[in-house]
Scaffold this active site. Structure first.
Site, PDB file in Angstrom:
ATOM      1  N   ARG A   1       0.821  -1.216   0.000  1.00  9.20           N
ATOM      2  CA  ARG A   1       0.000   0.000   0.000  1.00  9.20           C
ATOM      3  C   ARG A   1       0.853   1.262   0.000  1.00  9.20           C
ATOM      4  O   ARG A   1       0.415   2.313  -0.482  1.00  9.20           O
ATOM      5  CB  ARG A   1      -0.966  -0.040   1.187  1.00  9.20           C
ATOM      6  CG  ARG A   1      -2.065  -1.062   0.985  1.00  9.20           C
ATOM      7  CD  ARG A   1      -2.858  -1.310   2.244  1.00  9.20           C
ATOM      8  NE  ARG A   1      -2.301  -2.390   3.038  1.00  9.20           N
ATOM      9  CZ  ARG A   1      -2.445  -2.500   4.356  1.00  9.20           C
ATOM     10  NH1 ARG A   1      -3.108  -1.594   5.019  1.00  9.20           N
ATOM     11  NH2 ARG A   1      -1.926  -3.531   5.000  1.00  9.20           N
TER      12      ARG A   1
ATOM     13  N   GLU B   1       2.303  -6.443  13.487  1.00  3.78           N
ATOM     14  CA  GLU B   1       1.195  -6.570  14.455  1.00  3.78           C
ATOM     15  C   GLU B   1       0.572  -7.959  14.326  1.00  3.78           C
ATOM     16  O   GLU B   1       0.103  -8.530  15.291  1.00  3.78           O
ATOM     17  CB  GLU B   1       0.144  -5.485  14.170  1.00  3.78           C
ATOM     18  CG  GLU B   1      -0.961  -5.403  15.215  1.00  3.78           C
ATOM     19  CD  GLU B   1      -2.089  -4.450  14.824  1.00  3.78           C
ATOM     20  OE1 GLU B   1      -2.072  -3.889  13.726  1.00  3.78           O
ATOM     21  OE2 GLU B   1      -3.006  -4.305  15.653  1.00  3.78           O
TER      22      GLU B   1
HETATM   23  O1  LIG Z   1       3.936  -0.649  11.887  1.00  2.00           O
HETATM   24  P1  LIG Z   1       3.806  -2.110  11.577  1.00  2.00           P
HETATM   25  O2  LIG Z   1       3.293  -2.899  12.763  1.00  2.00           O
HETATM   26  O3  LIG Z   1       5.047  -2.703  11.027  1.00  2.00           O
HETATM   27  O4  LIG Z   1       2.645  -2.294  10.481  1.00  2.00           O
HETATM   28  C1  LIG Z   1       2.487  -1.446   9.381  1.00  2.00           C
HETATM   29  C2  LIG Z   1       2.550  -2.195   8.081  1.00  2.00           C
HETATM   30  O5  LIG Z   1       1.483  -3.148   7.995  1.00  2.00           O
HETATM   31  C3  LIG Z   1       0.793  -2.973   6.753  1.00  2.00           C
HETATM   32  O6  LIG Z   1       1.342  -3.688   5.711  1.00  2.00           O
HETATM   33  P2  LIG Z   1       1.269  -5.278   5.583  1.00  2.00           P
HETATM   34  O7  LIG Z   1       2.485  -5.857   6.211  1.00  2.00           O
HETATM   35  O8  LIG Z   1      -0.066  -5.745   6.099  1.00  2.00           O
HETATM   36  O9  LIG Z   1       1.439  -5.512   4.042  1.00  2.00           O
HETATM   37  P3  LIG Z   1       0.618  -5.151   2.705  1.00  2.00           P
HETATM   38  O10 LIG Z   1       0.710  -3.647   2.502  1.00  2.00           O
HETATM   39  O11 LIG Z   1       1.392  -5.905   1.676  1.00  2.00           O
HETATM   40  O12 LIG Z   1      -0.801  -5.601   2.869  1.00  2.00           O
HETATM   41  C4  LIG Z   1       0.958  -1.489   6.462  1.00  2.00           C
HETATM   42  O13 LIG Z   1       0.754  -1.212   5.092  1.00  2.00           O
HETATM   43  C5  LIG Z   1       2.364  -1.238   6.918  1.00  2.00           C
HETATM   44  O14 LIG Z   1       3.328  -1.506   5.902  1.00  2.00           O
HETATM   45  N1  LIG Z   2      -4.737  -2.561  12.115  1.00  2.00           N
HETATM   46  C1  LIG Z   2      -4.183  -2.461  10.901  1.00  2.00           C
HETATM   47  N2  LIG Z   2      -4.926  -2.106   9.833  1.00  2.00           N
HETATM   48  C2  LIG Z   2      -4.353  -2.005   8.588  1.00  2.00           C
HETATM   49  N3  LIG Z   2      -3.075  -2.254   8.359  1.00  2.00           N
HETATM   50  C3  LIG Z   2      -2.300  -2.615   9.393  1.00  2.00           C
HETATM   51  N4  LIG Z   2      -0.978  -2.900   9.484  1.00  2.00           N
HETATM   52  C4  LIG Z   2      -0.696  -3.209  10.767  1.00  2.00           C
HETATM   53  N5  LIG Z   2      -1.785  -3.106  11.537  1.00  2.00           N
HETATM   54  C5  LIG Z   2      -2.805  -2.740  10.699  1.00  2.00           C
END
Ligand SMILES: O=P(O)(O)OC[C@H]1O[C@H](OP(=O)(O)OP(=O)(O)O)[C@H](O)[C@@H]1O
Ligand SMILES: Nc1ncnc2[nH]cnc12
Length: 176
Positions: free
Chosen positions: A59, A96
């Site tokens: 994203r 998370e």
């Molecule tokens: O601060 P943090 O606890 O590290 O979490 C934040 C990350 O989690 C989500 O991505 P995700 O890993 O879900 O990947 P995606 O964008 O590929 O769905 C979001 O887009 C961040 O990159």
């Molecule tokens: N609660 C949340 N919603 C969307 N993206 C996330 N990445 C980590 N935590 C998330």
């Protein structure tokens, strides 16, 4: 009048795991005025002397691609493991709701380049801290970090600020 960007984010309970309240940006992305304003506000709050905008897969790419041309900067892709075609360097981190690995192409960051880190959301900060380490390991200078959403209860933005980084976010979900 400015748009209430928070009202364009949809919350999906128990995704991808029970207990996680997933903040879904897809509803903001499909709103042309909302997405445009989000990009403009992220640009105006960021440092402007930037060479590269680093977007975190997946994203974060959307926001990096919108912001970089407005700062006359290039885009640096920070990809999940195994997606880059050339020689890559990487780092593992905790999420998370799991664990992951971020990689970038070797040689993608000129020594001393000023890099703005961009993602849709910061939660624990595990991803963003891994990204800043990677950028610095490559010889870049992390000049700031911009997020659409901060989940302050998980402490990631505070951890990044404690490391001395300039951090901005447009929307907070706190205690909800
Ligand atoms: O601060 P943090 O606890 O590290 O979490 C934040 C990350 O989690 C989500 O991505 P995700 O890993 O879900 O990947 P995606 O964008 O590929 O769905 C979001 O887009 C961040 O990159
Ligand atoms: N609660 C949340 N919603 C969307 N993206 C996330 N990445 C980590 N935590 C998330």
């Amino acid at each position: 009048m400015s748009i209430d960007l928070k009202s364009l984010i949809r919350t999906i309970p128990d995704y991808p795991k029970p207990g996680i309240r997933f903040r879904d940006i897809s509803t903001l992305l499909t709103d042309a005025a909302g997405f445009t304003e989000a990009i403009e506000r992220m640009v105006s709050g960021a440092p402007h002397d930037i060479d590269l905008v680093a977007g975190i897969e997946a994203r974060g790419f959307l926001f990096a691609g919108g912001i970089a041309p407005k700062l006359s900067a290039g885009v640096l892709m920070l990809r999940k493991a195994g997606k880059l075609p050339g020689p890559a360097m990487g780092t593992d981190y905790a999420l998370e709701y799991g664990a992951d690995r971020l990689e970038m192409h070797e040689g993608a960051v000129p020594r001393g380049a000023r890099v703005l880190l961009v993602d849709d959301l910061i939660a624990t900060g595990g991803t963003a801290i891994a990204a800043t380490k990677l950028i610095e390991q490559a010889g870049g200078v992390c000049a700031g970090a911009s997020f659409l959403i901060d989940l302050p209860d998980l402490g990631g933005a505070a951890r990044l600020r404690d490391s001395g980084l300039r951090v901005q976010s447009l929307i907070d979900f706190e205690g909800e």
